[in-house]
Design an enzyme around this catalytic site. Structure first.
Site, PDB file in Angstrom:
ATOM      1  N   CYS A   2       0.508  -1.428   0.038  1.00 50.96           N
ATOM      2  CA  CYS A   2      -0.017  -0.345   0.361  1.00 50.96           C
ATOM      3  C   CYS A   2       0.868   1.291   0.074  1.00 50.96           C
ATOM      4  O   CYS A   2       2.128   1.294   0.399  1.00 50.96           O
ATOM      5  CB  CYS A   2      -0.895  -0.196   1.343  1.00 50.96           C
ATOM      6  SG  CYS A   2      -1.896  -1.395   1.220  1.00 50.96           S
ATOM      7  N   ARG A  27       5.647  -0.296  -6.068  1.00 53.14           N
ATOM      8  CA  ARG A  27       5.260  -1.060  -5.146  1.00 53.14           C
ATOM      9  C   ARG A  27       4.836  -2.564  -4.889  1.00 53.14           C
ATOM     10  O   ARG A  27       4.510  -3.091  -3.536  1.00 53.14           O
ATOM     11  CB  ARG A  27       4.991  -0.079  -3.311  1.00 53.14           C
ATOM     12  CG  ARG A  27       6.090   0.950  -2.954  1.00 53.14           C
ATOM     13  CD  ARG A  27       5.037   1.705  -2.266  1.00 53.14           C
ATOM     14  NE  ARG A  27       4.982   1.705  -1.402  1.00 53.14           N
ATOM     15  CZ  ARG A  27       5.297   2.108  -0.093  1.00 53.14           C
ATOM     16  NH1 ARG A  27       6.957   2.617  -0.059  1.00 53.14           N
ATOM     17  NH2 ARG A  27       5.025   1.627   1.283  1.00 53.14           N
ATOM     18  N   TRP A  73      -3.146  -2.653  -1.741  1.00 56.60           N
ATOM     19  CA  TRP A  73      -2.651  -4.975  -1.934  1.00 56.60           C
ATOM     20  C   TRP A  73      -3.674  -5.088  -0.883  1.00 56.60           C
ATOM     21  O   TRP A  73      -3.220  -4.699   0.624  1.00 56.60           O
ATOM     22  CB  TRP A  73      -0.875  -4.731  -1.747  1.00 56.60           C
ATOM     23  CG  TRP A  73      -0.641  -5.589  -1.836  1.00 56.60           C
ATOM     24  CD1 TRP A  73       0.112  -6.459  -2.996  1.00 56.60           C
ATOM     25  CD2 TRP A  73      -0.145  -6.612  -0.931  1.00 56.60           C
ATOM     26  NE1 TRP A  73       0.527  -7.057  -3.008  1.00 56.60           N
ATOM     27  CE2 TRP A  73       0.140  -7.615  -1.440  1.00 56.60           C
ATOM     28  CE3 TRP A  73      -0.502  -7.528   0.703  1.00 56.60           C
ATOM     29  CZ2 TRP A  73       1.042  -8.906  -1.109  1.00 56.60           C
ATOM     30  CZ3 TRP A  73       0.593  -8.421   0.695  1.00 56.60           C
ATOM     31  CH2 TRP A  73       0.999  -9.273   0.168  1.00 56.60           C
ATOM     32  N   ASN A  99      -2.506   2.411   5.632  1.00 62.72           N
ATOM     33  CA  ASN A  99      -1.028   1.699   5.247  1.00 62.72           C
ATOM     34  C   ASN A  99      -1.096   0.761   6.622  1.00 62.72           C
ATOM     35  O   ASN A  99      -1.338   1.336   7.844  1.00 62.72           O
ATOM     36  CB  ASN A  99      -0.349   2.287   5.045  1.00 62.72           C
ATOM     37  CG  ASN A  99       0.000   2.890   3.295  1.00 62.72           C
ATOM     38  OD1 ASN A  99      -0.659   2.748   3.201  1.00 62.72           O
ATOM     39  ND2 ASN A  99       1.160   3.151   3.053  1.00 62.72           N
ATOM     40  N   GLY A 100      -1.613  -0.809   7.105  1.00 67.40           N
ATOM     41  CA  GLY A 100      -0.710  -1.178   7.802  1.00 67.40           C
ATOM     42  C   GLY A 100      -1.977  -2.493   8.364  1.00 67.40           C
ATOM     43  O   GLY A 100      -3.000  -2.421   7.125  1.00 67.40           O
ATOM     44  N   GLU A 490      17.345 -18.601  -4.613  1.00 74.94           N
ATOM     45  CA  GLU A 490      17.793 -17.483  -4.868  1.00 74.94           C
ATOM     46  C   GLU A 490      16.830 -17.653  -5.762  1.00 74.94           C
ATOM     47  O   GLU A 490      16.204 -17.188  -6.694  1.00 74.94           O
ATOM     48  CB  GLU A 490      18.892 -16.314  -5.044  1.00 74.94           C
ATOM     49  CG  GLU A 490      18.642 -15.530  -5.830  1.00 74.94           C
ATOM     50  CD  GLU A 490      17.847 -14.086  -5.386  1.00 74.94           C
ATOM     51  OE1 GLU A 490      16.937 -14.687  -4.474  1.00 74.94           O
ATOM     52  OE2 GLU A 490      17.194 -13.209  -5.763  1.00 74.94           O
ATOM     53  N   LYS A 494      13.194 -16.928  -7.575  1.00 77.15           N
ATOM     54  CA  LYS A 494      13.029 -15.551  -8.553  1.00 77.15           C
ATOM     55  C   LYS A 494      12.080 -16.329  -9.884  1.00 77.15           C
ATOM     56  O   LYS A 494      10.989 -15.445 -10.594  1.00 77.15           O
ATOM     57  CB  LYS A 494      14.302 -15.227  -9.367  1.00 77.15           C
ATOM     58  CG  LYS A 494      14.765 -14.146  -9.785  1.00 77.15           C
ATOM     59  CD  LYS A 494      15.488 -12.850  -9.138  1.00 77.15           C
ATOM     60  CE  LYS A 494      14.170 -12.769  -7.639  1.00 77.15           C
ATOM     61  NZ  LYS A 494      15.038 -12.654  -6.418  1.00 77.15           N
ATOM     62  N   GLU A 497       8.372 -16.409  -8.628  1.00 77.75           N
ATOM     63  CA  GLU A 497       8.255 -14.804  -8.377  1.00 77.75           C
ATOM     64  C   GLU A 497       7.788 -14.388  -9.949  1.00 77.75           C
ATOM     65  O   GLU A 497       6.965 -13.686 -10.221  1.00 77.75           O
ATOM     66  CB  GLU A 497       8.534 -14.259  -7.543  1.00 77.75           C
ATOM     67  CG  GLU A 497       9.484 -13.321  -8.118  1.00 77.75           C
ATOM     68  CD  GLU A 497      10.155 -12.237  -6.712  1.00 77.75           C
ATOM     69  OE1 GLU A 497      11.705 -12.040  -7.314  1.00 77.75           O
ATOM     70  OE2 GLU A 497       9.273 -11.551  -6.303  1.00 77.75           O
ATOM     71  N   HIS A 513      17.513 -37.723   0.449  1.00 74.48           N
ATOM     72  CA  HIS A 513      16.562 -37.418   1.948  1.00 74.48           C
ATOM     73  C   HIS A 513      15.223 -36.922   1.762  1.00 74.48           C
ATOM     74  O   HIS A 513      14.155 -36.699   2.483  1.00 74.48           O
ATOM     75  CB  HIS A 513      17.009 -36.626   2.592  1.00 74.48           C
ATOM     76  CG  HIS A 513      18.793 -36.974   2.878  1.00 74.48           C
ATOM     77  ND1 HIS A 513      19.061 -38.202   3.739  1.00 74.48           N
ATOM     78  CD2 HIS A 513      19.767 -36.207   3.075  1.00 74.48           C
ATOM     79  CE1 HIS A 513      19.890 -38.199   3.846  1.00 74.48           C
ATOM     80  NE2 HIS A 513      21.174 -37.202   3.799  1.00 74.48           N
ATOM     81  N   LYS A 611       6.669  -4.711  -3.888  1.00 70.38           N
ATOM     82  CA  LYS A 611       8.129  -3.826  -3.592  1.00 70.38           C
ATOM     83  C   LYS A 611       8.276  -4.349  -2.243  1.00 70.38           C
ATOM     84  O   LYS A 611       8.933  -4.744  -1.861  1.00 70.38           O
ATOM     85  CB  LYS A 611       8.207  -3.000  -4.590  1.00 70.38           C
ATOM     86  CG  LYS A 611       9.912  -2.867  -4.011  1.00 70.38           C
ATOM     87  CD  LYS A 611      10.794  -3.895  -4.928  1.00 70.38           C
ATOM     88  CE  LYS A 611      11.286  -3.705  -5.040  1.00 70.38           C
ATOM     89  NZ  LYS A 611      12.587  -4.993  -5.641  1.00 70.38           N
TER      90      LYS A 611
END
Ligand code: M6R
Length: 616
Positions: A2, A27, A73, A99-100, A490, A494, A497, A513, A611
């Site tokens: 947000c 964001r 968001w 926001n929050g 990583e 990537k 997403e 395993h 973001k």
């Protein structure tokens, strides 16, 4: 996540609000909205989708010189226009953006409904509008009646959770009220015009003179400036700061996407991170922002590194570097887990909070937990003046430059580089010779040109793209050991997403395993095995995959003949084994980018993601 932008002053509000919303788009969000005061009436516009769709709905000449706006968001309630901000109180004369997260939402909502309030959305945020309205329109004689700041303060007293809010009152066209608790807000001071934003990037076109609100503060913003109070009513004397590192507007330059641009910016970004920080003459490093004397360094008993997502992977690399080069125990931990396990905080330990945005709520929470327990925590952060940087007070800026694509690329590299510089500083204090320190520096300074050389000739990435995007592929397995294990993680993050392809990353030795059961004829496996002490063992694991019919791509050091063991060989330039993650991660970034492209994904703003993740 947000975003908030608001303005009050002599100029029309709408152009500022729309420009600000555009600057907050990076964001991540799913709907947007704004409210302006037009002749004593609150005018509201909200829209699911992009800011440009909201823009198309707002009359070009909409009057009003005070307004608030928001990108949402979704957390509580689906992605609908009704759930988009701003939210109004029952009278329609107070508008709020938030926001929050309001944690005691259920109890407050039930209470307000019991008092006859009819909610128009499913959000927690609407509660704030009604609560503020309840205090502002209280019976005459109440100390909050008709007083915007007092009403906001009273409302926040009954709320539990996190907030950055802006409130607009139809009866007070001269002001905006803002409040912060755990969700950043910065006030911009212009000439006859003031601004409020959740991210200083939104203020850049207008002013560099800013006041950062701290947790627990409430502010009254008007055309001439800002007055701030603590929640207890005591006035605060906020310092006016100057934004020094000003980011551009997210221009893609000659690239079709921000992600690709940021991948290609890595050589320059790495050089910026190293510049002035390594001292060849003495074979050591200088990190002034840490403000640690050699005596302080000598007292460090252990190092803890905390981050989320990509930052956590950089922490894992950093922890291995520190422990290997300095023999000081070092451990990386996911920030979102840290404080919930009631961790023991050794007062002689040094913690690093690693974050690109500097706003990640979980990482900020970990910082606070360490501080409450008397520990020392420093930031390894990209965004100057961000909440984590400010909460830590000391730290290292990674100087990646703006990273606007949701998928983090150059920030990962610069986090690793910054931690490699710290490693050198600590290693020299712990006995590394000047000769070896110089050799370390030489290798580190060579990395940017090697990264550039790889990006010029990245090898057969497209063939790998065809494997991972094939309709028969239902999962991609990433394997690596030692420093390559976090690189594998990583790479998997990537690809998930950006291309939405299910991926699993495992330390190569763990593969047998469990995950080995997933392998069948043609399953794509990506193995990261640069020339290092663990390479032979990883190659054995590669053979185990091949023996089960998997198709294996191997990321390895250029010139190393091991490429022949794989179905696809992807060489990267040689470097000191310590710095191999800075090279081996590159093909994985490009793979994610090109796979996302091949599948028609929204590369820079992947679905459901944000973001900066400012909620827990
Ligand atoms: O801003 P931060 O570095 O604290 O963000 C942490 C994660 O949210 C972030 O790295 C996320 O995993 C990225 N989208 C990965 O590309």
């Amino acid at each position: 996540m947000c975003g908030i932008i608001a303005t009050v002053g002599r100029n029309r509000a709408i152009p500022v609000l729309l420009e600000g919303l555009h600057r907050l788009e990076y964001r991540g969000y799913d709907s947007a909205g704004l409210a302006v005061l037009d002749g004593g009436r609150l005018v509201l516009h909200r829209k699911v989708g992009r800011v440009r769709e909201l823009e198309a709905q707002v009359p070009a000449e909409q009057p009003g010189t005070v307004g608030i706006a928001h990108t949402r968001w979704a957390t509580h309630g689906g992605v609908t226009e009704a759930n988009a901000h701003p939210h109004l109180d029952t009278t329609g004369r107070i508008a709020v953006v938030h926001n929050g997260i309001i944690e005691n939402m259920s109890a407050l909502r039930a209470r307000l409904e019991g008092e006859g309030v009819r909610f128009r959305s499913e959000t927690d945020s609407e509660i704030l509008a009604h609560l503020i309205g309840r205090y502002y329109f209280a019976e005459d004689g109440s100390e909050t009646a008709g007083r915007p700041v007092a009403a906001v303060r009273a409302a926040l007293r009954v709320v539990r959770g996190t907030w950055g809010i802006a409130a607009l009152f139809a009866d007070h066209p001269e002001l905006i009220v803002a409040a912060r608790n755990g969700s950043p807000l910065v006030i911009g001071l212009g000439e006859g015009q003031s601004y409020l934003a959740s991210d200083s990037h939104a203020l850049v076109p207008y002013t560099r003179r800013v006041v950062f609100l701290d947790d627990g503060e409430v502010a009254r913003i008007d055309a001439s400036g800002v007055q701030t109070w603590h929640s207890d009513g005591a006035q605060v004397d906020n310092a006016i700061e100057t934004l020094e590192e000003v980011w551009g507007d997210g221009d893609k330059g000659r690239y079709p996407h921000l992600m690709l641009k940021e991948i290609h910016e890595q050589p320059e970004a790495l050089s910026r991170c190293l510049s002035g920080r390594v001292v060849s003459e003495t074979g050591t490093a200088r990190l002034g922002g840490l403000d640690l004397s050699p005596r302080d360094l000598a007292r460090i008993s252990r190092v803890g590194l905390l981050g989320c997502g990509t930052a956590y992977h950089a922490c894992r690399v950093g922890a291995q570097l520190i422990e290997a080069a300095t023999r000081v125990p070092a451990k990386a931990e996911i920030a979102s887990e840290f404080r919930h396990r009631n961790p023991v905080v050794d007062p002689d330990a040094l913690f690093f909070a690693v974050s690109q945005s500097g706003e990640t709520a979980d990482t900020l929470g970990a910082v606070k937990e360490i501080q409450i327990k008397g520990g020392e925590v420093m930031g390894v952060v990209n965004v100057v003046g961000s909440s984590i940087a400010r909460a830590c007070g000391r730290g290292v800026y990674i100087h990646s430059g703006p990273e606007m694509s949701v998928a983090s690329t150059k920030a990962f590299s610069n986090m690793v580089a910054a931690l490699a510089v710290f490693t050198l500083m600590l290693a020299r204090q712990r006995g590394l010779s000047v000769h070896d320190g110089r050799a370390y520096i030489q290798q580190l300074l060579d990395v940017p040109s090697r990264v550039a050389a790889y990006l010029d000739e990245p090898g057969p990435i497209d063939e790998l793209v065809s494997w991972v995007t094939a309709p028969t592929t239902n999962m991609v397995l990433f394997l690596g050991r030692g420093l390559s294990a976090p690189v594998a993680a990583e790479g998997a993050l990537k690809l998930m997403e950006v291309a939405y392809i299910p991926c699993i990353a495992y330390p190569a030795g763990e593969m047998k395993h469990g995950p080995i059961a997933l392998l069948e004829e043609g399953s794509p496996v990506i193995v990261i095995a640069p020339r290092d002490a663990l390479q032979d063992k990883t190659l054995s694991n590669l053979q185990e995959c091949k023996a089960r019919g998997a198709r294996v791509a191997l990321i390895h050091t250029a010139g190393d003949p091991v490429g022949r063991y794989a179905d696809l060989s992807i060489p990267v330039p040689d470097t000191h084994p310590f710095f191999s993650p800075l090279l081996t991660v590159l093909p994985l970034q490009l793979l994610a980018y090109r796979a996302g492209l091949a599948l028609g994904r929204d590369i820079d703003r992947p679905r459901n993601l944000a973001k900066s993740v400012t909620v827990e």
